[in-house]
Design a protein around this motif. Structure first.
Motif, PDB file in Angstrom:
ATOM      1  N   ALA A  73      -3.326  -6.520  -4.328  1.00  0.00           N
ATOM      2  CA  ALA A  73      -4.122  -5.820  -3.310  1.00  0.00           C
ATOM      3  C   ALA A  73      -5.595  -6.200  -3.378  1.00  0.00           C
ATOM      4  O   ALA A  73      -6.426  -5.626  -2.666  1.00  0.00           O
ATOM      5  CB  ALA A  73      -3.959  -4.318  -3.469  1.00  0.00           C
TER       6      ALA A  73
ATOM      7  N   ARG B 216      -4.979   9.874  -1.562  1.00  0.00           N
ATOM      8  CA  ARG B 216      -4.655   8.463  -1.348  1.00  0.00           C
ATOM      9  C   ARG B 216      -5.614   7.832  -0.338  1.00  0.00           C
ATOM     10  O   ARG B 216      -6.167   6.753  -0.570  1.00  0.00           O
ATOM     11  CB  ARG B 216      -3.213   8.319  -0.841  1.00  0.00           C
ATOM     12  CG  ARG B 216      -2.684   6.915  -0.916  1.00  0.00           C
ATOM     13  CD  ARG B 216      -1.270   6.856  -0.392  1.00  0.00           C
ATOM     14  NE  ARG B 216      -1.237   6.991   1.054  1.00  0.00           N
ATOM     15  CZ  ARG B 216      -1.451   5.975   1.891  1.00  0.00           C
ATOM     16  NH1 ARG B 216      -1.689   4.783   1.417  1.00  0.00           N
ATOM     17  NH2 ARG B 216      -1.421   6.147   3.187  1.00  0.00           N
TER      18      ARG B 216
ATOM     19  N   ARG C 195     -11.787   1.879  -1.981  1.00  0.00           N
ATOM     20  CA  ARG C 195     -11.528   0.452  -2.233  1.00  0.00           C
ATOM     21  C   ARG C 195     -12.247  -0.424  -1.222  1.00  0.00           C
ATOM     22  O   ARG C 195     -12.660  -1.525  -1.525  1.00  0.00           O
ATOM     23  CB  ARG C 195     -10.029   0.156  -2.140  1.00  0.00           C
ATOM     24  CG  ARG C 195      -9.282   0.581  -3.381  1.00  0.00           C
ATOM     25  CD  ARG C 195      -7.815   0.336  -3.171  1.00  0.00           C
ATOM     26  NE  ARG C 195      -7.056   1.121  -4.124  1.00  0.00           N
ATOM     27  CZ  ARG C 195      -5.732   1.211  -4.083  1.00  0.00           C
ATOM     28  NH1 ARG C 195      -5.062   0.579  -3.146  1.00  0.00           N
ATOM     29  NH2 ARG C 195      -5.105   1.924  -4.964  1.00  0.00           N
ATOM     30  N   LYS C 196     -12.327   0.091  -0.019  1.00  0.00           N
ATOM     31  CA  LYS C 196     -12.994  -0.690   1.018  1.00  0.00           C
ATOM     32  C   LYS C 196     -14.472  -0.720   0.721  1.00  0.00           C
ATOM     33  O   LYS C 196     -15.117  -1.714   0.789  1.00  0.00           O
ATOM     34  CB  LYS C 196     -12.762  -0.091   2.389  1.00  0.00           C
ATOM     35  CG  LYS C 196     -11.350  -0.417   2.899  1.00  0.00           C
ATOM     36  CD  LYS C 196     -11.032   0.447   4.096  1.00  0.00           C
ATOM     37  CE  LYS C 196      -9.529   0.500   4.337  1.00  0.00           C
ATOM     38  NZ  LYS C 196      -9.156   1.572   5.247  1.00  0.00           N
TER      39      LYS C 196
ATOM     40  N   GLU D 187       0.801  -1.230   0.000  1.00  0.00           N
ATOM     41  CA  GLU D 187       0.000   0.000   0.000  1.00  0.00           C
ATOM     42  C   GLU D 187       0.831   1.276   0.000  1.00  0.00           C
ATOM     43  O   GLU D 187       0.424   2.285  -0.565  1.00  0.00           O
ATOM     44  CB  GLU D 187      -0.923   0.005   1.223  1.00  0.00           C
ATOM     45  CG  GLU D 187      -2.095  -0.934   1.063  1.00  0.00           C
ATOM     46  CD  GLU D 187      -2.936  -1.027   2.315  1.00  0.00           C
ATOM     47  OE1 GLU D 187      -2.570  -0.375   3.325  1.00  0.00           O
ATOM     48  OE2 GLU D 187      -3.940  -1.766   2.288  1.00  0.00           O
ATOM     49  N   ARG D 188       1.992   1.222   0.688  1.00  0.00           N
ATOM     50  CA  ARG D 188       2.730   2.471   0.890  1.00  0.00           C
ATOM     51  C   ARG D 188       3.908   2.684  -0.047  1.00  0.00           C
ATOM     52  O   ARG D 188       4.319   3.810  -0.248  1.00  0.00           O
ATOM     53  CB  ARG D 188       3.287   2.492   2.333  1.00  0.00           C
ATOM     54  CG  ARG D 188       2.239   2.377   3.407  1.00  0.00           C
ATOM     55  CD  ARG D 188       1.735   3.740   3.753  1.00  0.00           C
ATOM     56  NE  ARG D 188       0.752   3.655   4.822  1.00  0.00           N
ATOM     57  CZ  ARG D 188       1.011   3.998   6.070  1.00  0.00           C
ATOM     58  NH1 ARG D 188       2.214   4.426   6.411  1.00  0.00           N
ATOM     59  NH2 ARG D 188       0.071   3.930   6.984  1.00  0.00           N
TER      60      ARG D 188
ATOM     61  N   LYS E 111      -8.914   7.359  -1.852  1.00  0.00           N
ATOM     62  CA  LYS E 111      -8.929   6.201  -2.734  1.00  0.00           C
ATOM     63  C   LYS E 111      -8.962   4.894  -1.952  1.00  0.00           C
ATOM     64  O   LYS E 111      -9.697   3.961  -2.301  1.00  0.00           O
ATOM     65  CB  LYS E 111      -7.711   6.217  -3.655  1.00  0.00           C
ATOM     66  CG  LYS E 111      -8.170   6.513  -5.054  1.00  0.00           C
ATOM     67  CD  LYS E 111      -7.134   6.411  -6.077  1.00  0.00           C
ATOM     68  CE  LYS E 111      -7.807   6.722  -7.414  1.00  0.00           C
ATOM     69  NZ  LYS E 111      -7.022   7.517  -8.290  1.00  0.00           N
ATOM     70  N   ALA E 112      -8.155   4.881  -0.911  1.00  0.00           N
ATOM     71  CA  ALA E 112      -8.101   3.680  -0.066  1.00  0.00           C
ATOM     72  C   ALA E 112      -9.471   3.388   0.527  1.00  0.00           C
ATOM     73  O   ALA E 112      -9.913   2.243   0.594  1.00  0.00           O
ATOM     74  CB  ALA E 112      -7.067   3.859   1.042  1.00  0.00           C
ATOM     75  N   ASN E 113     -10.173   4.475   0.916  1.00  0.00           N
ATOM     76  CA  ASN E 113     -11.518   4.303   1.470  1.00  0.00           C
ATOM     77  C   ASN E 113     -12.485   3.775   0.420  1.00  0.00           C
ATOM     78  O   ASN E 113     -13.337   2.937   0.707  1.00  0.00           O
ATOM     79  CB  ASN E 113     -12.037   5.632   2.030  1.00  0.00           C
ATOM     80  CG  ASN E 113     -11.356   5.960   3.354  1.00  0.00           C
ATOM     81  OD1 ASN E 113     -10.876   5.070   4.048  1.00  0.00           O
ATOM     82  ND2 ASN E 113     -11.285   7.235   3.674  1.00  0.00           N
TER      83      ASN E 113
ATOM     84  N   ASN F 127      -0.330   2.197  -7.187  1.00  0.00           N
ATOM     85  CA  ASN F 127      -1.032   2.048  -5.906  1.00  0.00           C
ATOM     86  C   ASN F 127      -0.957   3.306  -5.042  1.00  0.00           C
ATOM     87  O   ASN F 127      -1.162   3.243  -3.838  1.00  0.00           O
ATOM     88  CB  ASN F 127      -0.470   0.828  -5.163  1.00  0.00           C
ATOM     89  CG  ASN F 127       1.023   0.955  -4.946  1.00  0.00           C
ATOM     90  OD1 ASN F 127       1.658   1.798  -5.566  1.00  0.00           O
ATOM     91  ND2 ASN F 127       1.583   0.144  -4.071  1.00  0.00           N
TER      92      ASN F 127
END
Lengths: 439, 254
Positions: B114, B246, B253-254, B86-87, B249-251, B161
């Motif tokens: 991922a 970021r 994806r969840k 992720e990072r 975006k990560a949110n 990513n």
């Protein structure tokens, strides 16, 4: 990685080295083809033997004969007497005698009291014989052995017509095969239905020829056990018996040569019953005496082929292990990259394991499909008019059912997975940095 | 300024007993958000080992690594894999591409790992390829590309990513100077415009000069650590914007 991604990636990786993949699949194919084919023929044979068994009367039925020095009783069962189903022509002077010793009324009483025997089912066979049967169409004469249909043996394979009815007042019979129908002068088995067949015998006392007519209601498919026997219904048997013995003194008249009975097969084995019968001077024959030998013969053949199949599969497994080790070696840097990008050990393991499982799947699918194609070809050519199975139209040499095929495919996939464990573990344990440095 | 990665008393020893070789000795180093750091040294100096440990590809023998203040040495492998996925983004000298896959497949690999859905990962891979100006090569096989194009695909893969940090191991080492310059421009663009923290391992002094901080390593020790330019504030504010994107975006994806 999602499971679906792992599967598609595994397939994709297999396609990357087509030649190697195809060769490995071919190796699995050979093994799976052998196994699928043998298990299908086992199913075919078992189904056939089961059909035959139920024609005889199935589990729990025992036939009894009096023991004598020169006759152990087995000859009384006309097993395979006419395996081809072709009738034998009668020439004047031929005899048709059972050559059996009579069973005494005391013996019958003892059987009725015997533990395990279901008392009400004891059937003292007043068994009729004829000198020959005569066609009412072309006047041809044939020798014939008669047999009854017990209530348990309800399952006869028929080519035409219907089963005989034991409760009917009509005199009914079933012919053993379609050859009987044609030799009696009918165009085919269907034309014979409803026609009359004459039973002819010479009276034991007066030596006079007596003719007795009965109706053909069915034509059987050939079978191992009832092969060659004309099956008659109980009323016909009784009438024949009456006619046959009407001039005999009453002591001779009531002689019984064979009795049949059902026994409680959940509690007693056939051997239990037989040893009890032995004590009172009777010889017992049950379904397994007849089917046992046939079955064990086929079982040996099937076992040999299955073993060969698994040996071939073992060779294929070594092929899978080798293929995967090479694949792991070749893809060392790719594995390193995947690990660096965050792919876990278990997923790396899975991706290689899935590759092996796919190899197993495609190999066994190919084996199954080819086996089914060839099997159907063999079945239809065996049943063709000049095929070696033409007398057994209801018997499929190979029988494919999901129950025979799916376990084989699943087993091979599991074997392929087991084969993948070592290489896949090697891949999953690789260190990302060293893997990326691999030249 | 936020510390993205902090190394405390790092020591790395390879081998055991008589054959033991100390690759890193007591390294203390903090990488700040939005920096571009060059780790410079001769081959065998320990610079690659340091990068591997900072990037959580390797564990130190002694000492600890803090990611956003959290101790990474206590994390399980699974969590480390997730963190790396992720990072971090990686650019290697030898590219490391799956030669028979398409450009697109190569770029979306980190998103596949991922567990991102098919459509989403394709969309994001296309965006990444747009940044490196390779949209036209999406369906080409990786083998059919030139060296410079390959490295641009690798950069696209490294940024797909939305990483916080990009580790680049001799990114221009396999390229001629003209294409090498283009790759360098691209990397520093990402650093300046998108605020991505850049850690470049190199022995190329010209490349090192472009970074705003140069850490020199020799025999497993830091011998100098110079911050060259002070235009970090701008980069940091940019970074905050992209960080917000970021997280968003990560949110999603969840």
């Amino acid at each position: 990685m999602k499971l679906l991604d792992i599967i598609t990636t595994a397939n994709h990786n297999l396609m990357r080295n087509k030649t190697r993949t195809i060769l490995t699949i071919l190796a699995i194919f050979i093994g799976s083809f052998c196994i699928v084919t043998t298990s299908a023929s086992q199913a075919g044979i078992n189904k056939f033997l089961d059909d035959q068994t139920s024609a005889f009367g199935g589990e729990g039925l025992i036939q009894m004969y009096a023991k004598s020095d020169d006759n152990n009783g087995v000859s009384a069962i006309s097993m395979g007497s006419s395996f081809t189903g072709k009738p034998t022509k009668y020439t004047d002077g031929d005899k048709n005698e059972m050559g059996l010793k009579a069973i005494t009324p005391e013996q019958i009483e003892k059987v009725k009291e015997m533990p395990g025997i279901l008392k009400d089912t004891v059937l003292d066979g007043k068994f009729s014989t004829v000198t020959y049967v005569e066609s009412t169409k072309n006047g041809e004469k044939f020798t014939a052995s008669l047999n009854l249909m017990t209530n348990k043996s309800v399952h006869f394979e028929l080519l035409a017509g219907r089963m005989i009815d034991n409760d009917s007042s009509e005199n009914e019979l079933m012919l053993p095969s379609k050859e009987w129908a044609t030799d009696l002068g009918y165009a085919d088995e269907n034309e014979a239905i409803g026609k009359t067949l004459n039973f002819v015998w010479s009276d034991p006392v007066t030596k006079e020829l007596i003719t007795f007519p009965a109706k053909i209601v069915g034509v059987q498919a050939p079978s191992v056990i009832s092969g060659g026997n004309v099956i008659i219904n109980t009323p016909l048997n009784l009438k024949l018996y009456e006619e046959n013995t009407k001039y005999l003194p009453s002591t001779e008249k009531d002689k019984v040569y064979t009795i049949a009975a059902e026994y409680d097969y959940n509690k007693y084995s056939a051997d239990d019953i037989k040893s009890e019968l032995d004590k009172i001077g009777l010889y017992g024959v049950d379904i397994n005496d007849i089917m046992g030998q046939v079955r064990s013969f086929f079982d040996i053949i099937i076992t040999i082929f299955t073993v060969f199949g698994y040996i071939a599969l073992l060779a294929a497994v070594i092929g899978i292990v080798n293929t995967l080790y090479m694949s792991v070696q070749e893809r060392t840097r790719e594995i390193g990259l995947m690990k660096a990008l965050g792919m876990g050990r278990s997923k790396i393991f899975m991706s290689f394991a899935v590759e092996a499982i796919m190899l197993g799947f495609w190999g066994s699918m190919l084996g199954t499909v080819v086996s089914i194609l060839i099997g159907n070809l063999v079945n239809s050519s065996a049943h063709a008019s000049d095929g070696f199975m033409q007398n057994f139209p209801t018997f499929n040499l190979v029988e494919y059912t999901p129950a025979t095929v799916i376990p084989v495919i699943v087993t091979i996939m599991i074997i392929a997975f087991i084969a993948s464990i070592l290489p896949a573990r090697k891949a999953s344990k690789k260190d990302p940095i060293n893997s990326l440095r691999y030249e | 300024m936020n510390k993205v990665i902090e190394a405390k008393n790092l020591t790395k020893i390879y081998g055991k007993k008589a054959a033991a070789f100390t690759a890193l000795k007591n390294i203390n180093l903090s990488i700040y958000e939005g920096e571009s750091v060059a780790i410079v040294g001769k081959s065998g100096s320990g610079k690659s080992t340091l990068m591997h440990i900072l990037a959580l590809l390797d564990r130190p023998t002694k000492g600890e690594i803090l990611i956003d203040g959290k101790n990474a040495s206590k994390l399980k492998n699974k969590e480390l894999n997730k963190l790396r996925n992720e990072r971090f983004g990686f650019v290697f000298q030898q590219f490391f591409m799956n030669a028979n896959d398409t450009v697109l497949e190569n770029v979306l690999l980190p998103l596949k790992i991922a567990k991102l859905g098919r459509k989403k990962r394709k969309k994001e891979a296309l965006e990444a390829l747009k940044i490196v100006d390779l949209e036209s090569k999406v369906k080409n096989k990786a083998t059919d590309l030139s060296g410079g194009q390959k490295q641009r695909v690798c950069i696209a893969r490294a940024i797909v990513n939305q990483p916080q940090v990009i580790f680049a191991d001799e990114p221009t080492g396999n390229l001629d100077s003209a294409t090498g310059d283009k790759i360098t421009d691209l990397l520093f663009d990402l650093n300046k415009k998108h605020g991505v923290t850049l850690i470049i391992v190199t022995h190329d002094e010209d490349l090192a000069k472009l970074c705003n901080r140069v850490v020199r390593i020799s025999d497993g020790k830091i011998i100098s650590d110079q911050t060259v330019r002070k235009d970090l504030k701008k980069a940091a504010s940019k970074k905050r914007e992209t960080e917000a994107a970021r997280v968003k975006k990560a949110n999603e994806r969840k």
